[in-house]
Design an enzyme around this catalytic site. Structure first.
Site, PDB file in Angstrom:
ATOM      1  N   GLU A   1      19.191  12.301 -11.160  1.00  0.00           N
ATOM      2  CA  GLU A   1      18.453  11.371 -10.287  1.00  0.00           C
ATOM      3  C   GLU A   1      18.100  10.069 -11.002  1.00  0.00           C
ATOM      4  OE1 GLU A   1      16.915  10.340  -7.649  1.00  0.00           O
ATOM      5  OE2 GLU A   1      17.206  11.953  -6.210  1.00  0.00           O
ATOM      6  N   ASP A   2      17.996   8.999 -10.215  1.00  0.00           N
ATOM      7  CA  ASP A   2      17.575   7.705 -10.779  1.00  0.00           C
ATOM      8  C   ASP A   2      16.174   7.302 -10.322  1.00  0.00           C
ATOM      9  OD1 ASP A   2      18.501   7.229  -8.069  1.00  0.00           O
ATOM     10  OD2 ASP A   2      18.266   5.096  -8.532  1.00  0.00           O
TER      11      ASP A   2
ATOM     12  N   LYS B   1      19.475  -2.609  10.733  1.00  0.00           N
ATOM     13  CA  LYS B   1      19.590  -2.646   9.264  1.00  0.00           C
ATOM     14  C   LYS B   1      20.829  -1.882   8.817  1.00  0.00           C
ATOM     15  CE  LYS B   1      19.056  -0.726   5.071  1.00  0.00           C
ATOM     16  NZ  LYS B   1      19.540   0.559   4.545  1.00  0.00           N
TER      17      LYS B   1
ATOM     18  N   LEU C   1      11.509   1.654  -2.375  1.00  0.00           N
ATOM     19  CA  LEU C   1      12.322   2.211  -1.283  1.00  0.00           C
ATOM     20  C   LEU C   1      13.416   3.144  -1.799  1.00  0.00           C
ATOM     21  CD1 LEU C   1      12.817  -1.017   0.903  1.00  0.00           C
ATOM     22  CD2 LEU C   1      10.979   0.675   1.034  1.00  0.00           C
ATOM     23  N   LYS C   2      13.596   3.199  -3.123  1.00  0.00           N
ATOM     24  CA  LYS C   2      14.686   4.016  -3.668  1.00  0.00           C
ATOM     25  C   LYS C   2      14.466   5.501  -3.401  1.00  0.00           C
ATOM     26  CE  LYS C   2      16.533   0.924  -7.108  1.00  0.00           C
ATOM     27  NZ  LYS C   2      16.793   0.668  -8.535  1.00  0.00           N
ATOM     28  N   GLY C   3      15.472   6.152  -2.841  1.00  0.00           N
ATOM     29  CA  GLY C   3      15.400   7.581  -2.559  1.00  0.00           C
ATOM     30  C   GLY C   3      14.642   7.922  -1.288  1.00  0.00           C
TER      31      GLY C   3
ATOM     32  N   SER D   1      21.432  13.552  -1.327  1.00  0.00           N
ATOM     33  CA  SER D   1      21.080  12.144  -1.111  1.00  0.00           C
ATOM     34  C   SER D   1      20.349  11.988   0.212  1.00  0.00           C
ATOM     35  CB  SER D   1      22.357  11.301  -1.079  1.00  0.00           C
ATOM     36  OG  SER D   1      22.103  10.019  -0.549  1.00  0.00           O
ATOM     37  N   ALA D   2      19.390  11.073   0.234  1.00  0.00           N
ATOM     38  CA  ALA D   2      18.679  10.774   1.485  1.00  0.00           C
ATOM     39  C   ALA D   2      19.565   9.985   2.447  1.00  0.00           C
ATOM     40  CB  ALA D   2      17.427   9.971   1.175  1.00  0.00           C
ATOM     41  N   SER D   3      20.738   9.546   1.971  1.00  0.00           N
ATOM     42  CA  SER D   3      21.570   8.647   2.781  1.00  0.00           C
ATOM     43  C   SER D   3      22.450   9.373   3.795  1.00  0.00           C
ATOM     44  CB  SER D   3      22.455   7.798   1.883  1.00  0.00           C
ATOM     45  OG  SER D   3      23.284   6.985   2.673  1.00  0.00           O
ATOM     46  N   LYS D   4      22.326   8.944   5.053  1.00  0.00           N
ATOM     47  CA  LYS D   4      23.198   9.482   6.105  1.00  0.00           C
ATOM     48  C   LYS D   4      24.614   8.930   5.953  1.00  0.00           C
ATOM     49  CE  LYS D   4      19.315   9.748   9.286  1.00  0.00           C
ATOM     50  NZ  LYS D   4      18.696   9.215  10.488  1.00  0.00           N
ATOM     51  N   ASN D   5      24.765   7.912   5.121  1.00  0.00           N
ATOM     52  CA  ASN D   5      26.084   7.313   4.891  1.00  0.00           C
ATOM     53  C   ASN D   5      26.827   7.959   3.717  1.00  0.00           C
ATOM     54  OD1 ASN D   5      26.078   4.995   6.844  1.00  0.00           O
ATOM     55  ND2 ASN D   5      24.224   4.459   5.699  1.00  0.00           N
TER      56      ASN D   5
ATOM     57  N   LYS E   1      12.578  13.548  -0.140  1.00  0.00           N
ATOM     58  CA  LYS E   1      12.101  13.524  -1.523  1.00  0.00           C
ATOM     59  C   LYS E   1      10.736  12.824  -1.543  1.00  0.00           C
ATOM     60  CE  LYS E   1      16.907  12.801  -2.888  1.00  0.00           C
ATOM     61  NZ  LYS E   1      17.907  11.865  -3.461  1.00  0.00           N
TER      62      LYS E   1
ATOM     63  N   TRP F   1      17.696  -4.882   4.114  1.00  0.00           N
ATOM     64  CA  TRP F   1      16.254  -4.777   4.445  1.00  0.00           C
ATOM     65  C   TRP F   1      15.571  -6.140   4.378  1.00  0.00           C
ATOM     66  CZ3 TRP F   1      14.858  -1.165   7.337  1.00  0.00           C
ATOM     67  CH2 TRP F   1      15.109   0.185   7.106  1.00  0.00           C
TER      68      TRP F   1
ATOM     69  N   THR G   1      24.262   1.272  -4.690  1.00  0.00           N
ATOM     70  CA  THR G   1      24.202   0.643  -3.370  1.00  0.00           C
ATOM     71  C   THR G   1      22.809   0.060  -3.081  1.00  0.00           C
ATOM     72  OG1 THR G   1      23.957   2.887  -2.539  1.00  0.00           O
ATOM     73  CG2 THR G   1      26.092   1.841  -2.187  1.00  0.00           C
TER      74      THR G   1
ATOM     75  N   ASP H   1      22.131  13.028  -6.951  1.00  0.00           N
ATOM     76  CA  ASP H   1      21.711  11.989  -6.036  1.00  0.00           C
ATOM     77  C   ASP H   1      22.914  11.032  -5.903  1.00  0.00           C
ATOM     78  OD1 ASP H   1      19.872  10.201  -4.681  1.00  0.00           O
ATOM     79  OD2 ASP H   1      19.872   9.018  -6.520  1.00  0.00           O
ATOM     80  N   LEU H   2      22.927  10.195  -4.889  1.00  0.00           N
ATOM     81  CA  LEU H   2      24.066   9.275  -4.720  1.00  0.00           C
ATOM     82  C   LEU H   2      23.718   7.867  -5.213  1.00  0.00           C
ATOM     83  CD1 LEU H   2      26.883   8.577  -3.553  1.00  0.00           C
ATOM     84  CD2 LEU H   2      25.764   8.201  -1.351  1.00  0.00           C
ATOM     85  N   ASP H   3      22.810   7.226  -4.487  1.00  0.00           N
ATOM     86  CA  ASP H   3      22.490   5.830  -4.785  1.00  0.00           C
ATOM     87  C   ASP H   3      21.737   5.735  -6.114  1.00  0.00           C
ATOM     88  OD1 ASP H   3      21.933   3.152  -4.693  1.00  0.00           O
ATOM     89  OD2 ASP H   3      20.281   3.358  -3.291  1.00  0.00           O
TER      90      ASP H   3
ATOM     91  N   ARG I   1      15.733   6.209   5.612  1.00  0.00           N
ATOM     92  CA  ARG I   1      15.821   4.933   6.344  1.00  0.00           C
ATOM     93  C   ARG I   1      14.545   4.649   7.137  1.00  0.00           C
ATOM     94  NH1 ARG I   1      20.930   4.857  10.048  1.00  0.00           N
ATOM     95  NH2 ARG I   1      21.802   5.629   8.086  1.00  0.00           N
TER      96      ARG I   1
HETATM   97  P1  B16 Z   1      20.743   5.499   4.631  1.00  0.00           P
HETATM   98  P2  B16 Z   1      19.725   8.288  -2.481  1.00  0.00           P
HETATM   99  C1  B16 Z   1      18.802   6.675  -0.561  1.00  0.00           C
HETATM  100  O1  B16 Z   1      19.864   7.169  -1.297  1.00  0.00           O
HETATM  101  C2  B16 Z   1      18.499   5.246  -0.985  1.00  0.00           C
HETATM  102  O2  B16 Z   1      18.041   5.221  -2.336  1.00  0.00           O
HETATM  103  C3  B16 Z   1      17.428   4.686  -0.090  1.00  0.00           C
HETATM  104  O3  B16 Z   1      17.152   3.351  -0.462  1.00  0.00           O
HETATM  105  C4  B16 Z   1      17.898   4.754   1.361  1.00  0.00           C
HETATM  106  O4  B16 Z   1      16.904   4.266   2.259  1.00  0.00           O
HETATM  107  C5  B16 Z   1      18.236   6.208   1.709  1.00  0.00           C
HETATM  108  O5  B16 Z   1      19.227   6.683   0.815  1.00  0.00           O
HETATM  109  C6  B16 Z   1      18.751   6.361   3.134  1.00  0.00           C
HETATM  110  O6  B16 Z   1      19.985   5.754   3.238  1.00  0.00           O
HETATM  111  O7  B16 Z   1      20.044   4.368   5.334  1.00  0.00           O
HETATM  112  O8  B16 Z   1      22.148   5.144   4.190  1.00  0.00           O
HETATM  113  O9  B16 Z   1      20.701   6.784   5.425  1.00  0.00           O
HETATM  114  O10 B16 Z   1      19.135   7.569  -3.651  1.00  0.00           O
HETATM  115  O11 B16 Z   1      18.866   9.442  -1.954  1.00  0.00           O
HETATM  116  O12 B16 Z   1      21.169   8.668  -2.681  1.00  0.00           O
HETATM  117 MG    MG Z   2      18.874   7.366  -5.930  1.00  0.00          MG
END
Ligand code: B16
Ligand code: MG
Length: 216
Positions: free
Chosen positions: A170-171, A77, A43-45, A115-119, A146, A24, A16, A8-10, A48
């Site tokens: 994972e966290d 956001k 909101l973790k994991g 990671s769920a993050s598009k960033n 997830k 948010w 982050t 996982d990333l965040d 968006r």
């Molecule tokens: P983004 P992870 C998740 O990262 C975050 O924990 C979660 O808070 C966030 O909404 C999600 O990524 C989407 O991120 O807005 O950057 O696309 O824990 O899956 O690495």
């Molecule tokens: Mg995480």
């Protein structure tokens, strides 16, 4: 023997969550909704758009916005969040992460990001660790987020490792549930939360050794 690592990333590679929270909280305030750190934990994991839906439901405003309006809110956001990441660099890697990735490379263990993050690609580049990962799953390609196992299964496929030969890190509880549903060994990383179902839980990656983990 384990043959691949999925991160996982965040909350695992970098923290982050504090920047997601600021972005948010500001957006919610503009909508007349007050969120606190306890709510932020939920909101973790979470993706968006799912996060926005949760905030709107929390403020009892979930029926008021069209999909297009929600897209605009989510973009607003994200613009604020990306600005907060401007100074992100190697110093923001969580303790033990760099050493662990170096050890994995030395043992020729392939690594992927789930990671769920598009960033995620941009964040990993800023952290200076992008090259350690063979693949980053694109969350846009997922049918479900997830705790569905899909992201972890795709990550394992991308590095040509069978789920039972992979270890997921994972966290968040949603992530641990996804790793276990994918049939993988789950390492939970958290100082504060009890991650139910983890095969092993540590407070930080400094406690982990690649040599020991791959013999599991
Ligand atoms: P983004 P992870 C998740 O990262 C975050 O924990 C979660 O808070 C966030 O909404 C999600 O990524 C989407 O991120 O807005 O950057 O696309 O824990 O899956 O690495
Ligand atoms: Mg995480």
């Amino acid at each position: 023997m384990k043959k691949g690592f999925i991160f996982d990333l965040d909350g695992v590679i970098t923290d982050t969550a504090k920047f997601h929270y600021i972005a948010w909280k500001d957006l919610a305030m503009d909508l007349g909704i007050t969120i606190d750190e306890t709510f932020n934990e939920t909101l973790k994991g979470i993706s968006r758009m799912d996060s926005l839906d949760k905030i709107l439901a929390y403020g009892q405003r979930d029926d008021e916005f069209s999909i297009e309006e929600k897209e605009v809110l989510a973009q607003k956001k994200n613009d604020a969040y990306v600005q907060l990441l401007a100074d992100l660099s190697e110093k923001d890697l969580l303790p033990g992460v760099h050493d662990f990735l170096v050890q994995a490379k030395a043992e020729a263990i392939p690594c992927a990001i789930a990671s769920a993050s598009k960033n995620a690609p941009m964040i990993l580049e800023k952290l200076g660790v992008l090259d350690f990962f063979g693949h980053i799953v694109d969350p846009e390609t997922l049918k479900k987020g997830k705790p569905d196992p899909e992201i972890f299964v795709k990550a394992a496929e991308s590095i040509h490792v069978e789920p039972q030969d992979a270890i997921g890190f994972e966290d968040a509880q949603a992530g641990i549930d996804g790793i276990k549903a994918a049939g993988m060994y789950a390492v939970g990383i958290s100082e504060t939360e009890i991650l139910t179902g983890s095969d092993l839980q540590v407070a930080s990656m400094t406690e982990l050794s690649v040599e020991q983990l791959i013999t599991i």
